[in-house]
Design a protein around this motif. Structure first.
Motif, PDB file in Angstrom:
ATOM      1  N   TRP A 313       0.847  -1.149   0.044  1.00  0.00           N
ATOM      2  CA  TRP A 313       0.173   0.069   0.047  1.00  0.00           C
ATOM      3  C   TRP A 313       0.985   1.058   0.021  1.00  0.00           C
ATOM      4  O   TRP A 313       0.655   2.287  -0.869  1.00  0.00           O
ATOM      5  CB  TRP A 313      -0.923  -0.005   1.308  1.00  0.00           C
ATOM      6  N   GLN A 314       1.859   1.140   0.689  1.00  0.00           N
ATOM      7  CA  GLN A 314       2.683   2.521   0.825  1.00  0.00           C
ATOM      8  C   GLN A 314       3.281   2.719  -0.755  1.00  0.00           C
ATOM      9  O   GLN A 314       3.357   3.909  -1.003  1.00  0.00           O
ATOM     10  CB  GLN A 314       4.028   2.295   1.553  1.00  0.00           C
ATOM     11  N   ILE A 315       3.759   1.409  -1.367  1.00  0.00           N
ATOM     12  CA  ILE A 315       4.182   2.107  -2.874  1.00  0.00           C
ATOM     13  C   ILE A 315       2.807   2.615  -3.826  1.00  0.00           C
ATOM     14  O   ILE A 315       3.241   3.450  -4.477  1.00  0.00           O
ATOM     15  CB  ILE A 315       4.420   0.695  -3.465  1.00  0.00           C
ATOM     16  N   ILE A 316       1.758   2.201  -3.528  1.00  0.00           N
ATOM     17  CA  ILE A 316       0.559   2.710  -4.158  1.00  0.00           C
ATOM     18  C   ILE A 316       0.307   3.951  -3.822  1.00  0.00           C
ATOM     19  O   ILE A 316       0.018   4.868  -4.614  1.00  0.00           O
ATOM     20  CB  ILE A 316      -0.718   1.720  -3.934  1.00  0.00           C
ATOM     21  N   ASP A 317       0.516   4.419  -2.564  1.00  0.00           N
ATOM     22  CA  ASP A 317       0.416   5.542  -1.909  1.00  0.00           C
ATOM     23  C   ASP A 317       1.216   6.638  -2.619  1.00  0.00           C
ATOM     24  O   ASP A 317       1.125   7.740  -2.917  1.00  0.00           O
ATOM     25  CB  ASP A 317       0.534   5.549  -0.448  1.00  0.00           C
ATOM     26  N   ILE A 318       2.664   6.191  -2.697  1.00  0.00           N
ATOM     27  CA  ILE A 318       3.620   7.059  -3.498  1.00  0.00           C
ATOM     28  C   ILE A 318       3.425   7.219  -4.883  1.00  0.00           C
ATOM     29  O   ILE A 318       3.474   8.336  -5.301  1.00  0.00           O
ATOM     30  CB  ILE A 318       4.849   6.366  -3.138  1.00  0.00           C
ATOM     31  N   LEU A 319       3.168   6.122  -5.695  1.00  0.00           N
ATOM     32  CA  LEU A 319       3.032   6.387  -6.996  1.00  0.00           C
ATOM     33  C   LEU A 319       1.745   6.842  -7.349  1.00  0.00           C
ATOM     34  O   LEU A 319       1.814   7.539  -8.573  1.00  0.00           O
ATOM     35  CB  LEU A 319       3.077   4.863  -7.502  1.00  0.00           C
ATOM     36  N   SER A 320       0.834   6.894  -6.817  1.00  0.00           N
ATOM     37  CA  SER A 320      -0.527   7.523  -6.795  1.00  0.00           C
ATOM     38  C   SER A 320      -0.491   9.176  -6.788  1.00  0.00           C
ATOM     39  O   SER A 320      -1.040  10.001  -7.383  1.00  0.00           O
ATOM     40  CB  SER A 320      -1.628   7.188  -5.772  1.00  0.00           C
ATOM     41  N   GLY A 321       0.820   9.521  -6.263  1.00  0.00           N
ATOM     42  CA  GLY A 321       0.969  11.055  -6.260  1.00  0.00           C
ATOM     43  C   GLY A 321       2.095  11.416  -7.286  1.00  0.00           C
ATOM     44  O   GLY A 321       2.298  12.606  -7.243  1.00  0.00           O
ATOM     45  N   VAL A 322       2.440  10.544  -8.405  1.00  0.00           N
ATOM     46  CA  VAL A 322       3.386  10.902  -9.373  1.00  0.00           C
ATOM     47  C   VAL A 322       2.467  11.992 -10.276  1.00  0.00           C
ATOM     48  O   VAL A 322       1.370  11.581 -10.627  1.00  0.00           O
ATOM     49  CB  VAL A 322       3.942   9.599 -10.094  1.00  0.00           C
ATOM     50  N   LYS A 323       2.948  13.072 -10.617  1.00  0.00           N
ATOM     51  CA  LYS A 323       2.601  14.001 -11.489  1.00  0.00           C
ATOM     52  C   LYS A 323       1.996  13.241 -12.891  1.00  0.00           C
ATOM     53  O   LYS A 323       3.052  12.765 -13.701  1.00  0.00           O
ATOM     54  CB  LYS A 323       3.414  15.328 -11.867  1.00  0.00           C
ATOM     55  N   PRO A 324       0.707  13.334 -13.352  1.00  0.00           N
ATOM     56  CA  PRO A 324       0.558  12.912 -14.687  1.00  0.00           C
ATOM     57  C   PRO A 324       1.088  13.779 -15.614  1.00  0.00           C
ATOM     58  O   PRO A 324       1.331  14.798 -15.546  1.00  0.00           O
ATOM     59  CB  PRO A 324      -1.132  12.984 -14.297  1.00  0.00           C
ATOM     60  N   PRO A 325       1.190  13.228 -16.956  1.00  0.00           N
ATOM     61  CA  PRO A 325       1.736  14.024 -18.117  1.00  0.00           C
ATOM     62  C   PRO A 325       0.779  15.158 -18.396  1.00  0.00           C
ATOM     63  O   PRO A 325      -0.636  14.850 -18.148  1.00  0.00           O
ATOM     64  CB  PRO A 325       1.869  12.849 -19.167  1.00  0.00           C
ATOM     65  N   GLU A 326       1.236  16.027 -18.867  1.00  0.00           N
ATOM     66  CA  GLU A 326       0.534  17.315 -19.336  1.00  0.00           C
ATOM     67  C   GLU A 326      -0.695  17.063 -20.242  1.00  0.00           C
ATOM     68  O   GLU A 326      -0.399  16.195 -21.425  1.00  0.00           O
ATOM     69  CB  GLU A 326       1.593  18.155 -20.117  1.00  0.00           C
ATOM     70  N   GLY A 327      -1.628  17.367 -19.876  1.00  0.00           N
ATOM     71  CA  GLY A 327      -3.089  17.131 -20.891  1.00  0.00           C
ATOM     72  C   GLY A 327      -3.533  15.794 -20.574  1.00  0.00           C
ATOM     73  O   GLY A 327      -4.528  15.541 -21.176  1.00  0.00           O
ATOM     74  N   ALA A 328      -3.064  14.977 -19.713  1.00  0.00           N
ATOM     75  CA  ALA A 328      -3.597  13.810 -19.442  1.00  0.00           C
ATOM     76  C   ALA A 328      -5.096  13.905 -18.783  1.00  0.00           C
ATOM     77  O   ALA A 328      -5.012  14.625 -17.729  1.00  0.00           O
ATOM     78  CB  ALA A 328      -2.833  12.752 -18.658  1.00  0.00           C
ATOM     79  N   LEU A 329      -6.002  13.157 -18.876  1.00  0.00           N
ATOM     80  CA  LEU A 329      -7.290  13.116 -17.927  1.00  0.00           C
ATOM     81  C   LEU A 329      -7.050  12.424 -16.755  1.00  0.00           C
ATOM     82  O   LEU A 329      -6.470  11.332 -16.671  1.00  0.00           O
ATOM     83  CB  LEU A 329      -8.392  12.267 -18.929  1.00  0.00           C
ATOM     84  N   GLN A 330      -7.459  13.065 -15.888  1.00  0.00           N
ATOM     85  CA  GLN A 330      -7.158  12.298 -14.325  1.00  0.00           C
ATOM     86  C   GLN A 330      -8.304  11.232 -14.069  1.00  0.00           C
ATOM     87  O   GLN A 330      -9.303  11.283 -14.396  1.00  0.00           O
ATOM     88  CB  GLN A 330      -7.711  13.406 -13.314  1.00  0.00           C
ATOM     89  N   ARG A 331      -7.555  10.106 -13.666  1.00  0.00           N
ATOM     90  CA  ARG A 331      -8.293   8.868 -13.536  1.00  0.00           C
ATOM     91  C   ARG A 331      -8.061   8.222 -12.273  1.00  0.00           C
ATOM     92  O   ARG A 331      -8.751   7.285 -11.942  1.00  0.00           O
ATOM     93  CB  ARG A 331      -8.190   7.835 -14.771  1.00  0.00           C
ATOM     94  N   GLY A 332      -7.231   8.722 -11.446  1.00  0.00           N
ATOM     95  CA  GLY A 332      -7.076   8.118 -10.095  1.00  0.00           C
ATOM     96  C   GLY A 332      -6.096   6.766 -10.341  1.00  0.00           C
ATOM     97  O   GLY A 332      -6.622   5.904  -9.724  1.00  0.00           O
ATOM     98  N   ILE A 333      -5.103   7.030 -11.023  1.00  0.00           N
ATOM     99  CA  ILE A 333      -4.219   5.754 -10.925  1.00  0.00           C
ATOM    100  C   ILE A 333      -2.739   5.952 -10.552  1.00  0.00           C
ATOM    101  O   ILE A 333      -2.452   7.233 -10.149  1.00  0.00           O
ATOM    102  CB  ILE A 333      -4.070   5.327 -12.830  1.00  0.00           C
ATOM    103  N   ALA A 334      -2.228   5.068 -10.309  1.00  0.00           N
ATOM    104  CA  ALA A 334      -0.836   4.860  -9.684  1.00  0.00           C
ATOM    105  C   ALA A 334       0.140   4.545 -10.909  1.00  0.00           C
ATOM    106  O   ALA A 334      -0.303   3.362 -11.453  1.00  0.00           O
ATOM    107  CB  ALA A 334      -0.409   4.199  -8.401  1.00  0.00           C
ATOM    108  N   TYR A 335       1.059   4.988 -11.162  1.00  0.00           N
ATOM    109  CA  TYR A 335       2.183   4.445 -12.398  1.00  0.00           C
ATOM    110  C   TYR A 335       3.380   5.078 -12.008  1.00  0.00           C
ATOM    111  O   TYR A 335       3.898   5.789 -11.412  1.00  0.00           O
ATOM    112  CB  TYR A 335       1.490   5.226 -13.498  1.00  0.00           C
TER     113      TYR A 335
END
Length: 516
Positions: A313-335
């Motif tokens: 879960w801690q990895i999910i929590d961190i990766l979900s805070g990575v900035k999405p690429p410019e212009g991307a639609l927000q979907r609530g994903i970790a990547y």
């Protein structure tokens, strides 16, 4: 041909339609009705005449068939999931349907995303994608190339199964193991500066360094040096063992044992491998072997734990805070993104509470592509793929019960800074020069006005050494550990004093001064 020209199976063809298909093979291009309607019409009529003369057809029936119009329509044959369909051929049994786990709507969306992206990326570049259900391992969509029939992009090669360098995409599992072992917390500070591991000198992607960063920041920014510091503590062999436990066996160079380079892409994996590993992150730490229906009937469908629930879960929590690429639609994903050495492969792997999507971009011939990167080239495709897959978004899981995330100031000393022992000093191999006190010099007499009410403090300065530092005056510690190379000391009276500084590696320097 029956499907292309008439949209139906051969057993449902009329006499007229059958006659046309008999005429086509002799001159398939010249007699194509969508290109040469009159020639195709005449060829069909000749076949009908031959059938009558051969007593295969009555004259009246042939005459009725000759009255039928010849359509100039040629339908585009369905070519969805071309690589998977081709892989199914060995299992084909006449009259029996073959079932894939792929969903038509998902596949259509992903294939269009891949084609659009490849067009923007330029010639010779291809795109591969795999979307899987983390709860079952079912592959719901897989795109082996941007266009199966595009020879300029080697479209016939299924890039979901080709071994390539994963770049930084394995870093989440390094930190996950560190969380499991209690080596770090999210707010633990770690040093991002040049380091030498017996000749191996990792550098950051942008060739710059951030200094002190938290573990959370190190993973979100995908900094290389902190990742290798943590991997050195976790152990490359342990990381590889965890991958194998999850059903993925990264390829190492011949006769080489697992080393620190695996943290930065020094192994070979496939896109399917990466997606399988990330099903664990999306599924509470439990991976599922991927399958799409092309596997042998007796293939085992396995699952395994890659991280414990709290670390996962801690990895999910961190990766979900990575900035999405410019212009991307927000979907609530970790990547997470990754770029291989030499700009040959760009990766992006992301997930929501159920679905995992992996994207690869590059040249199938492994040629270098200047400017190619996971964040710029692959991440926008990832976000677009999630949206156009048509799958409903599934929220990421909430924090597990009992998991405590302390603030930095509340961390115990060993977790406040990575590599610190109980005393707070970092235990590490150091290549920097030993510390030297440059002021005051040894044997100096310093007038601080110790007999007056307004006595001045003495400024202490050092060179070399590895931060953090601890200062002592006459064997007594001054203020806490400090990373700065300056400090101040307020003597409690005149006379001789010995000043000592100790660096993170335990190396010390001392001077003796007379204060008046």
């Amino acid at each position: 041909a029956s499907l292309a020209y008439f949209g139906k199976e051969p057993k449902r063809l009329t006499v007229s339609e059958s006659a046309l298909l008999v005429a086509l093979p002799q001159l398939p291009e010249k007699r194509r009705p969508d290109r040469n309607l009159k020639i195709a019409h005449a060829a069909r009529d000749r076949v009908l005449t031959r059938m009558v003369s051969s007593r295969l057809l009555g004259e009246r029936e042939a005459a009725r068939a000759a009255l039928d119009d010849v359509s100039d329509l040629r339908r585009t044959l369905p070519a969805l999931a071309a690589h998977a369909a081709y892989a199914m051929l060995p299992k084909a049994v006449p009259g029996q349907p073959l079932q894939l786990t792929i969903r038509k709507s998902v596949q259509e969306g992903l294939e269009q995303v891949a084609k659009d992206a490849a067009t923007k990326l330029g010639p010779r570049l291809s795109v591969a994608m795999v979307l899987a259900d983390s709860r079952t391992g079912d592959i719901l969509g897989e795109v082996g190339s941007a266009n199966f029939f595009d020879a300029s992009r080697s479209g016939w090669i299924d890039m979901t199964k080709i071994v390539r360098s994963p770049g930084s995409t394995l870093k989440p599992f390094i930190y996950g193991l560190a969380f499991e072992q209690g080596l770090v917390a999210q707010e633990t500070l770690i040093d991002d500066s040049p380091v030498d591991f017996s000749g191996y000198r990792p550098k950051n992607f942008d060739m710059g360094y951030q200094g002190d960063v938290s573990i959370r920041q190190a993973l979100q920014l995908s900094l290389n040096v902190p990742a290798i510091r943590v991997l050195d503590a976790v152990g490359p062999t342990r990381l590889m063992a965890r991958f194998r436990q999850a059903g993925v066996s990264p390829i190492l160079p011949v006769n080489e044992a697992p080393g620190l380079a695996i943290g930065l892409g020094g192994v070979g994996v496939t896109l399917r491998d990466l997606v399988q590993l990330y099903t664990g992150l999306a599924n509470g730490g439990k991976t599922h072997a991927l399958h799409d229906g092309t596997e042998p009937a007796n293939a085992e469908r396995t699952s395994a734990t890659i991280l414990d629930g709290q670390a996962n879960w801690q990895i999910i929590d961190i990766l979900s805070g990575v900035k999405p690429p410019e212009g991307a639609l927000q979907r609530g994903i970790a990547y997470k993104t990754g770029t291989s050495y030499g700009y040959r492969d760009a990766w992006s792997v992301g997930f929501d509470g159920r679905y995992v999507l992996g994207v690869w971009v590059g040249r199938p011939d492994a040629g270098a592509v200047p400017g190619l990167s996971g964040y710029v080239s692959a991440a926008p495709i990832l976000f677009d793929g999630f949206v156009r897959s048509g799958l409903a978004a599934v929220p990421l899981p909430g924090k597990p019960p009992g998991l405590f995330l302390p603030r930095r100031e509340d961390l115990p000393v060993p977790l406040a800074r990575f590599g610190a022992g109980a005393a707070g000093l970092v235990q590490a191999t150091v290549t920097s020069p030993a510390p030297t006190i440059i002021f005051p010099p040894d044997g100096a007499r310093v007038d601080l006005g110790t007999n007056s009410v307004d006595a001045s403090p003495l400024v202490l300065k050092l060179q070399g050494g590895r931060a953090p530092f601890r200062w002592l005056a006459n064997g007594k510690p001054l203020v806490g550990i400090d990373r700065r190379r300056t400090a101040t000391w307020q003597p409690d009276g005149a006379g001789y004093s010995t000043l000592t500084v100790i660096d993170a590696a335990g190396r010390a320097a001392s001077v003796k001064v007379f204060v008046e």
